[in-house]
Design a protein around this motif. Structure first.
Motif, mmCIF file in Angstrom:
data_model
loop_
_atom_site.group_PDB
_atom_site.id
_atom_site.type_symbol
_atom_site.label_atom_id
_atom_site.label_comp_id
_atom_site.label_asym_id
_atom_site.label_seq_id
_atom_site.Cartn_x
_atom_site.Cartn_y
_atom_site.Cartn_z
ATOM 1 N N ILE A 193 7.700 0.915 -8.569
ATOM 2 C CA ILE A 193 7.842 1.336 -7.172
ATOM 3 C C ILE A 193 6.519 1.195 -6.429
ATOM 4 C CG2 ILE A 193 8.400 3.264 -5.662
ATOM 5 C CD1 ILE A 193 10.769 2.078 -7.224
ATOM 6 N N ALA A 194 5.443 1.645 -7.059
ATOM 7 C CA ALA A 194 4.160 1.755 -6.361
ATOM 8 C C ALA A 194 3.483 0.413 -6.142
ATOM 9 C CB ALA A 194 3.231 2.685 -7.147
ATOM 10 N N LEU A 195 3.649 -0.523 -7.084
ATOM 11 C CA LEU A 195 2.891 -1.774 -7.008
ATOM 12 C C LEU A 195 3.184 -2.567 -5.741
ATOM 13 C CD1 LEU A 195 0.866 -3.615 -8.413
ATOM 14 C CD2 LEU A 195 2.779 -4.668 -9.639
ATOM 15 N N PRO A 196 4.433 -2.915 -5.425
ATOM 16 C CA PRO A 196 4.663 -3.672 -4.183
ATOM 17 C C PRO A 196 4.352 -2.871 -2.921
ATOM 18 C CG PRO A 196 6.754 -3.103 -5.234
ATOM 19 C CD PRO A 196 5.684 -2.740 -6.196
ATOM 20 N N LEU A 197 4.607 -1.553 -2.954
ATOM 21 C CA LEU A 197 4.300 -0.740 -1.777
ATOM 22 C C LEU A 197 2.804 -0.703 -1.505
ATOM 23 C CD1 LEU A 197 6.742 2.278 -2.308
ATOM 24 C CD2 LEU A 197 6.975 0.428 -0.648
ATOM 25 N N ALA A 198 1.996 -0.498 -2.553
ATOM 26 C CA ALA A 198 0.545 -0.433 -2.385
ATOM 27 C C ALA A 198 -0.024 -1.792 -1.991
ATOM 28 C CB ALA A 198 -0.111 0.060 -3.678
ATOM 29 N N ALA A 199 0.429 -2.848 -2.663
ATOM 30 C CA ALA A 199 -0.088 -4.182 -2.338
ATOM 31 C C ALA A 199 0.297 -4.591 -0.924
ATOM 32 C CB ALA A 199 0.445 -5.199 -3.343
ATOM 33 N N GLY A 200 1.517 -4.273 -0.503
ATOM 34 C CA GLY A 200 1.927 -4.595 0.856
ATOM 35 C C GLY A 200 1.112 -3.858 1.895
ATOM 36 N N THR A 201 0.808 -2.592 1.629
ATOM 37 C CA THR A 201 -0.017 -1.814 2.554
ATOM 38 C C THR A 201 -1.406 -2.406 2.678
ATOM 39 O OG1 THR A 201 1.220 0.192 1.965
ATOM 40 C CG2 THR A 201 -0.915 0.481 3.046
ATOM 41 N N VAL A 202 -2.000 -2.817 1.557
ATOM 42 C CA VAL A 202 -3.339 -3.410 1.576
ATOM 43 C C VAL A 202 -3.344 -4.699 2.387
ATOM 44 C CG1 VAL A 202 -5.111 -4.506 0.151
ATOM 45 C CG2 VAL A 202 -4.076 -2.350 -0.580
ATOM 46 N N LEU A 203 -2.353 -5.564 2.176
ATOM 47 C CA LEU A 203 -2.292 -6.819 2.927
ATOM 48 C C LEU A 203 -2.121 -6.566 4.422
ATOM 49 C CD1 LEU A 203 -0.109 -9.131 0.641
ATOM 50 C CD2 LEU A 203 -2.571 -9.189 0.983
ATOM 51 N N LEU A 204 -1.318 -5.577 4.769
ATOM 52 C CA LEU A 204 -1.146 -5.260 6.188
ATOM 53 C C LEU A 204 -2.436 -4.745 6.807
ATOM 54 C CD1 LEU A 204 2.365 -3.563 6.515
ATOM 55 C CD2 LEU A 204 1.622 -5.708 7.517
ATOM 56 N N LEU A 205 -3.156 -3.905 6.087
ATOM 57 C CA LEU A 205 -4.408 -3.361 6.613
ATOM 58 C C LEU A 205 -5.478 -4.435 6.733
ATOM 59 C CD1 LEU A 205 -4.581 0.058 4.698
ATOM 60 C CD2 LEU A 205 -3.974 -0.332 7.090
ATOM 61 N N CYS A 206 -5.470 -5.380 5.804
ATOM 62 C CA CYS A 206 -6.463 -6.460 5.864
ATOM 63 C C CYS A 206 -6.143 -7.467 6.965
ATOM 64 C CB CYS A 206 -6.539 -7.170 4.516
ATOM 65 S SG CYS A 206 -7.245 -6.152 3.196
ATOM 66 N N GLY A 207 -4.857 -7.640 7.271
ATOM 67 C CA GLY A 207 -4.477 -8.534 8.357
ATOM 68 C C GLY A 207 -4.916 -9.964 8.123
ATOM 69 N N ARG A 208 -5.525 -10.566 9.147
ATOM 70 C CA ARG A 208 -5.936 -11.971 9.084
ATOM 71 C C ARG A 208 -6.944 -12.237 7.969
ATOM 72 N NH1 ARG A 208 -3.464 -16.321 11.735
ATOM 73 N NH2 ARG A 208 -2.654 -15.641 13.743
ATOM 74 N N ARG A 209 -7.715 -11.245 7.619
ATOM 75 C CA ARG A 209 -8.711 -11.444 6.573
ATOM 76 C C ARG A 209 -8.074 -11.754 5.228
ATOM 77 N NH1 ARG A 209 -11.735 -5.873 7.483
ATOM 78 N NH2 ARG A 209 -9.556 -5.355 7.905
ATOM 79 N N ALA A 210 -6.793 -11.397 5.073
ATOM 80 C CA ALA A 210 -6.110 -11.643 3.802
ATOM 81 C C ALA A 210 -5.231 -12.882 3.843
ATOM 82 C CB ALA A 210 -5.263 -10.418 3.430
ATOM 83 N N ASP A 211 -5.295 -13.666 4.926
ATOM 84 C CA ASP A 211 -4.391 -14.805 5.060
ATOM 85 C C ASP A 211 -4.502 -15.790 3.901
ATOM 86 O OD1 ASP A 211 -3.278 -13.846 7.328
ATOM 87 O OD2 ASP A 211 -4.148 -15.316 8.703
ATOM 88 N N ARG A 212 -5.726 -16.115 3.507
ATOM 89 C CA ARG A 212 -5.916 -17.137 2.481
ATOM 90 C C ARG A 212 -5.367 -16.693 1.135
ATOM 91 N NH1 ARG A 212 -9.478 -21.479 2.115
ATOM 92 N NH2 ARG A 212 -10.368 -20.836 4.106
ATOM 93 N N ALA A 213 -5.574 -15.415 0.795
ATOM 94 C CA ALA A 213 -5.187 -14.934 -0.538
ATOM 95 C C ALA A 213 -3.837 -14.243 -0.553
ATOM 96 C CB ALA A 213 -6.258 -13.970 -1.062
ATOM 97 N N SER A 214 -3.200 -14.093 0.614
ATOM 98 C CA SER A 214 -1.987 -13.264 0.675
ATOM 99 C C SER A 214 -0.834 -13.843 -0.136
ATOM 100 C CB SER A 214 -1.566 -13.069 2.131
ATOM 101 O OG SER A 214 -1.322 -14.325 2.746
ATOM 102 N N ALA A 215 -0.596 -15.166 -0.019
ATOM 103 C CA ALA A 215 0.547 -15.768 -0.718
ATOM 104 C C ALA A 215 0.405 -15.682 -2.240
ATOM 105 C CB ALA A 215 0.734 -17.210 -0.275
ATOM 106 N N PRO A 216 -0.693 -16.155 -2.830
ATOM 107 C CA PRO A 216 -0.797 -16.020 -4.295
ATOM 108 C C PRO A 216 -0.821 -14.579 -4.758
ATOM 109 C CG PRO A 216 -2.844 -16.859 -3.348
ATOM 110 C CD PRO A 216 -1.827 -16.919 -2.275
ATOM 111 N N ALA A 217 -1.448 -13.696 -3.968
ATOM 112 C CA ALA A 217 -1.480 -12.284 -4.361
ATOM 113 C C ALA A 217 -0.081 -11.683 -4.349
ATOM 114 C CB ALA A 217 -2.398 -11.502 -3.422
ATOM 115 N N ALA A 218 0.706 -12.000 -3.320
ATOM 116 C CA ALA A 218 2.061 -11.455 -3.226
ATOM 117 C C ALA A 218 2.934 -11.971 -4.359
ATOM 118 C CB ALA A 218 2.674 -11.818 -1.869
#
Length: 622
Positions: free
Chosen positions: A9-34
Motif C-alpha cells: 500500500i505504502a510504496l506507490p502512495l509514497a513514491a507518487g507523492t515524492v514525484l508530485l512534490l518534485c514536479g518538473r525536477r523529476a521529469d527525467r527519472a520519473s518514468a523509470p522510477a515509476a
C-alpha cells in the motif's frame, strides 16, 4: 507477513507523492522510477496473494483500520499492479519532453495506490479513504492537459457524476454505524445488520458501485473521460477505477443475497447496461468512444455475475477485460499519435500501415468479441452459466449482450483492416508523427499474450482451483452446448458484421442519433438533475442575499435606532430623576444642618418644642 501488505500500500502512495512534490525536477527519472516501483509492488502483490496477510491499526475510537488479502482481493491486487506496470512502461514512450512527466507518473502511482487500498480494505472507513483518493486522482488524470478548457470540463463532469453516486457510500457507512453502535464496520459483517439498516446499506453500496463502474444511469461520464490521455483511459477504464464498483459488488455478494432484493436489482442493472451500452458502442464513429461504451457493457457482465452469485465468472471476466481493454486503449493512443485521428473513418488501413500493432489490436478485439478460445469467451460463459441457473431470462439477455460485443468489435476491426485509402480521400486530421516507437510494442505484446493465455483459468482443474482460491460457493459449469452456442453466436455475428461493412450499408439514422449520443443520458441528467439543483441553488442564494441579508440589515438598523432613542429619551429621563433625587437630598441635608448650632439653650428650646408637639399629638389622638 503484515509488512508485505503495508509495503504494497505504502510504496506507490509514497513514491507518487515524492514525484508530485518534485514536479518538473523529476521529469527525467520519473518514468523509470515509476516502472521500478510498480515492479516491486507487483512482486509484493504476488506474495500477498499467496500468503493472504491481514493488518489492523488504530484509526478512531472503536473504529480500527483493517486491511486484508483473500482470494478475490489477491487476484485483483495482482491484476492492478500488473496492468499499471505495463501501462507505465508504455507511457514512458508516450509523453514528450515538454510534458510534465513527473506530475503524470506521480498521479498514476497515487491512483494505483488508492486502488490497492480500495481492493484490500476490510472495513468501510478504509474503503471510503481509498475510494475518495481514487476519485480525486482520476479527476486530475482526466484533466491532465489542464490548459484545454474542454478537457477540464470533461474531468469535472466525470468527477461530479461519480461523486454524486459516492454519496451512497456515506449513506451505507452511516446506516452500518447505526445498525451496530459498537463500531464494527467490517464489510464481512454487513449482511448481519437488521432492517431497515440492511436495506439502506445495500442501496447505498449499489448506488456507489453503479456510479463508479459507469453503469446506467451514470454511464455518460465514461464518454467524457475519454478526453484524458490514452494511457489514462487504458488504466482507469480497464483494471482500476471503473471495475472498482464491480469488485465491490462481488465483495458484498452475501449482503446482496441477504437483502432479499439486492441481487435481482444488481443482476438486471448489469445486463440492461450490457445491452444498452453495447448498442451505443455499435453506433460510435470514434474508436475511443466505441471502447468506452464497450467498457460499460463488459463491466455490465461483471455486475450481472455479482447479482447471480457467479463470483468465479465475474472475477475471470474482470481479469480478462483488464488485459483486453488496456491493450485496445493503448493501441488507440498509438494510432492517435501516429495518424493524428481517432475516428474510425480516419483509421482506414491503420492495421495495414503498422502490421505489428494491427495484429496485436486484432487479438484484443477478437478477445473482446468473445471468440474462442480467447479469455473473455471462456470467462463470459462461466458467468452466463451462473445466470442460467438463476433465471433463464438473464441468460438470454446475456447472450444478446454477447452478440453485441462481437458486433462492435468486428466493426472496429473492419475499419482498421480496410485497404489504405488514397491521401486525397483521407479526412482532415491533426498532423501525426507517422511513427510507432518500437519500445511501445513489448507491453502491448504482453497484454495480447494475456488475452490468449488467461482463458485457461476457466477450464477444468484450473477453473476449480480459481473457485477454491476465491472461496466461492459451488459454481455451475457451462455445458458443452453453452460453449458451442456462445462460440457460434460470436463467430456468426462477427462474420455478418464484416459482410455488412463490405456492402457499405449505413446504420439507420434514428439508431445512430439515439445510440450515437449515448442515449442522451447526459442531456437528461442536465435537464432533470443539474438544472433543478442549480435553480434551487440560485433561489437559495437570492433568498440569502435579498431576504435574509435584508432582514439582518433591518434588524441591525432597528437595534441602532432603538439605542439612539433610548439614549435620548430613557437615559435623559433617568438622568433627570437622579439629578432631582440628588437635589432633594442636598436640600434635606442643608435643612438638617440648621438645628446643629452647638449652643445648649437652642438644643433645650428644640427639645421643649418637640416634647410639646408630642404631647399635643397624644392629647389629640386620645
Amino acid at each position: 507477513m503484515s509488512g508485505v501488505l503495508w509495503a504494497l500500500i505504502a510504496l506507490p502512495l509514497a513514491a507518487g507523492t515524492v514525484l508530485l512534490l518534485c514536479g518538473r525536477r523529476a521529469d527525467r527519472a520519473s518514468a523509470p522510477a515509476a516502472v521500478a516501483v510498480m515492479l516491486v509492488a507487483l512482486g509484493l502483490a504476488v506474495t500477498a496473494a499467496y500468503t493472504e496477510p491481514a493488518v489492523r491499526a488504530a484509526l478512531l475510537s472503536g473504529l480500527p483500520a483493517e486491511l486484508s488479502v483473500d482470494g478475490l482481493s489477491g487476484l485483483l491486487a495482482v491484476t492492478v499492479t500488473a496492468v499499471t506496470t505495463l501501462v507505465l512502461a508504455f507511457s514512458a514512450t508516450e509523453f514528450g519532453p515538454r510534458e510534465s512527466r513527473g506530475r503524470f507518473f506521480g498521479l498514476i502511482l497515487l491512483f494505483a495506490g488508492s486502488m490497492l487500498v480500495t481492493v484490500t480494505a476490510a472495513t468501510l472507513p478504509v474503503l471510503l479513504m481509498g475510494w475518495e483518493v481514487m476519485g480525486a486522482t482520476s479527476w486530475a488524470l482526466i484533466g491532465y492537459w489542464w490548459r484545454d478548457p474542454e478537457r477540464v470540463r470533461a474531468a469535472n463532469t466525470a468527477f461530479m457524476t461519480t461523486r454524486t453516486a459516492d454519496l451512497g457510500l456515506y449513506l451505507a457507512a452511516g446506516a452500518a454505524l447505526a445498525a451496530n453502535p459498537s463500531g464494527s464496520l467490517a464489510l464481512s459483517d454487513l449482511s448481519g445488520a437488521g432492517e431497515p439498516w440492511r436495506s439502506l446499506i445495500t442501496a447505498g453500496l449499489i448506488t456507489a458501485a453503479l456510479g463508479k463502474s459507469a453503469q446506467l444511469p451514470f454511464s455518460f461520464w465514461l464518454s467524457r473521460a475519454m478526453a484524458g490521455p490514452s494511457p489514462v483511459s487504458a488504466l482507469l477504464h480497464s483494471a482500476t477505477m471503473v471495475i472498482a464498483g464491480a469488485y465491490l459488488l462481488l465483495r458484498i455478494e452475501p449482503l446482496l443475497e441477504a437483502s432479499g432484493w439486492g441481487s435481482t436489482v444488481v443482476a438486471w442493472a448489469g445486463v440492461v447496461t450490457a445491452i444498452a451500452l453495447g448498442l451505443v458502442a455499435v453506433a460510435q464513429t470514434d474508436l475511443k468512444q466505441l471502447l468506452a461504451a464497450s467498457s460499460c457493457a463488459q463491466i455490465g457482465f461483471m455486475v450481472l455475475a455479482a447479482g447471480v452469485g457467479g463470483t468465479t465468472g465475474g472475477t475471470l471476466q474482470l481479469i480478462a477485460h483488464a488485459a483486453a481493454k488496456s491493450l485496445l486503449f493503448l493501441i488507440s493512443g498509438v494510432w492517435l499519435t501516429a495518424l493524428g485521428t481517432k475516428t474510425l473513418t480516419g483509421l482506414y488501413g491503420a492495421a495495414r500501415r503498422y502490421r505489428a500493432v494491427g495484429v496485436l489490436f486484432t487479438v484484443g478485439a477478437l478477445c473482446l468479441a468473445g471468440l474462442p478460445p480467447l479469455s473473455l469467451w471462456a470467462a463470459k460463459d462461466v458467468l452466463l452459466a451462473a445466470a442460467f441457473e438463476e433465471a433463464p431470462a438473464l441468460y438470454v439477455a446475456g447472450l444478446v449482450a454477447a452478440v453485441l460485443s462481437a458486433l462492435y468489435s468486428a466493426k472496429a476491426l473492419w475499419f482498421v483492416w480496410q485497404p489504405v485509402p488514397p491521401a486525397e480521400s483521407v479526412p482532415d486530421t491533426e498532423p501525426g508523427t507517422r511513427h510507432v516507437p518500437s519500445r511501445a510494442l513489448p507491453p502491448l505484446a504482453v497484454l495480447a499474450l494475456a488475452c490468449v493465455a488467461l482463458g485457461v483459468l476457466a477450464f477444468g482443474p484450473t477453473g476449480a482451483a480459481v473457485s477454491r482460491v476465491l472461496d466461492a460457493a459451488e459454481q455451475p459449469t457451462p455445458k458443452i452446448w453453452e460453449w458451442l452456442l456462445s462460440a457460434a453466436l460470436a463467430l456468426g455475428t462477427a462474420g455478418a458484421a464484416w459482410i455488412w461493412g463490405n456492402r457499405r450499408v449505413p446504420l439507420p439514422t434514428v439508431f445512430s442519433r439515439l445510440f450515437g449520443s449515448w442515449l442522451h443520458v447526459e442531456p437528461a441528467a442536465q435537464l432533470f438533475l443539474v438544472r433543478p439543483v442549480l435553480a434551487l441553488a440560485h433561489a437559495a442564494s437570492w433568498f440569502d442575499d435579498r431576504v435574509l441579508d435584508a432582514a439582518v440589515r433591518g434588524a441591525g438598523r432597528g437595534a441602532v435606532d432603538l439605542a439612539h432613542w433610548s439614549n435620548h429619551r430613557l437615559e435623559a429621563g433617568v438622568a433627570g430623576s437622579v439629578s432631582r433625587v440628588a437635589f432633594a437630598s442636598r436640600s434635606l441635608g442643608r435643612l438638617a444642618r440648621r438645628p446643629q448650632t452647638g449652643q445648649l439653650h437652642q438644643y433645650l428650646a428644640q427639645a421643649v418644642a418637640a416634647l410639646t408637639v408630642l404631647a399635643l399629638v397624644f392629647v389629640f389622638v386620645k
